[in-house]
Design an enzyme around this catalytic site. Structure first.
Site, mmCIF file in Angstrom:
data_model
loop_
_atom_site.group_PDB
_atom_site.id
_atom_site.type_symbol
_atom_site.label_atom_id
_atom_site.label_comp_id
_atom_site.label_asym_id
_atom_site.label_seq_id
_atom_site.Cartn_x
_atom_site.Cartn_y
_atom_site.Cartn_z
ATOM 1 N N GLY A 91 -73.273 -24.468 62.695
ATOM 2 C CA GLY A 91 -72.505 -24.489 61.464
ATOM 3 C C GLY A 91 -71.883 -25.794 61.050
ATOM 4 N N VAL A 94 -74.152 -27.476 57.540
ATOM 5 C CA VAL A 94 -74.040 -26.848 56.219
ATOM 6 C C VAL A 94 -72.904 -25.829 56.275
ATOM 7 C CG1 VAL A 94 -75.217 -25.452 54.456
ATOM 8 C CG2 VAL A 94 -76.529 -27.108 55.790
ATOM 9 N N HIS A 98 -75.382 -19.676 59.192
ATOM 10 C CA HIS A 98 -76.822 -19.547 59.393
ATOM 11 C C HIS A 98 -77.125 -19.477 60.881
ATOM 12 C CE1 HIS A 98 -75.925 -23.854 59.154
ATOM 13 N NE2 HIS A 98 -77.006 -24.088 59.901
ATOM 14 N N HIS A 100 -79.920 -19.979 63.752
ATOM 15 C CA HIS A 100 -81.186 -20.626 64.097
ATOM 16 C C HIS A 100 -81.929 -19.693 65.046
ATOM 17 C CE1 HIS A 100 -80.241 -24.813 62.732
ATOM 18 N NE2 HIS A 100 -79.005 -24.354 62.864
#
Length: 153
Positions: A91, A94, A98, A100
């Site tokens: 994190g 961005v 999200h 990975h």
């Protein structure tokens, strides 16, 4: 939304303002290729809602993202013939949660130092393999017909 800044790069990808290679989509999240994978098949599970830190997700949304990551991981095993799937949530790069999800041959495969910049053709080839595995595993309804869009038919 949990932030007031300008749109994140992930929001721009989801909106189609920046190109993306999508493998999965539903009402809560999308999954697309990272442009600098550490291994072929490396994707990001991204909530549609731009929540900065994953610890700020609702319990329901956090569970949903983890379930989607598991679906993707099983498809990666099928597509890339690897023994393990890695999962990380960092994190820093961005401000939009999200996950990975990475096909692994060894622990070292998760290292950001392994990031490469594959050609567009290589990236699309890898995502088409993953999309095919998702269809084969019964998730075809969540695979967008157009790799460049998260829109489902």
């Amino acid at each position: 939304m949990y932030h007031n800044e300008a749109m994140t790069i992930f929001e721009m990808i989801i909106e189609g303002d920046i190109p993306g290679n999508f493998v999965y989509s539903d009402d809560k999240c999308v999954v697309f290729a990272t442009i600098e994978p550490v291994r072929p098949g490396h994707v990001l599970v991204v909530p549609r809602e731009p929540v900065d830190a994953w610890t700020d997700l609702s319990d329901e949304d956090a569970a949903h993202l983890m379930n989607v990551a598991k679906i993707i991981g099983n498809a990666q095993k099928e597509a890339f013939k690897v023994p393990r799937i890695g999962l990380s949530i960092l994190g820093f790069e961005v401000p939009h949660t999200h996950l990975h999800v990475v096909p692994l041959r060894s622990e070292g495969d998760m290292s950001p130092a392994n990031a490469t910049k594959p050609s567009v053709q290589e990236l699309v080839r890898d995502m088409e393999l993953l999309r095919g595995a998702l269809v084969k595993l019964g998730y075809g309804d969540n695979v967008p017909s157009n790799i460049a869009s998260p829109v489902l038919d």
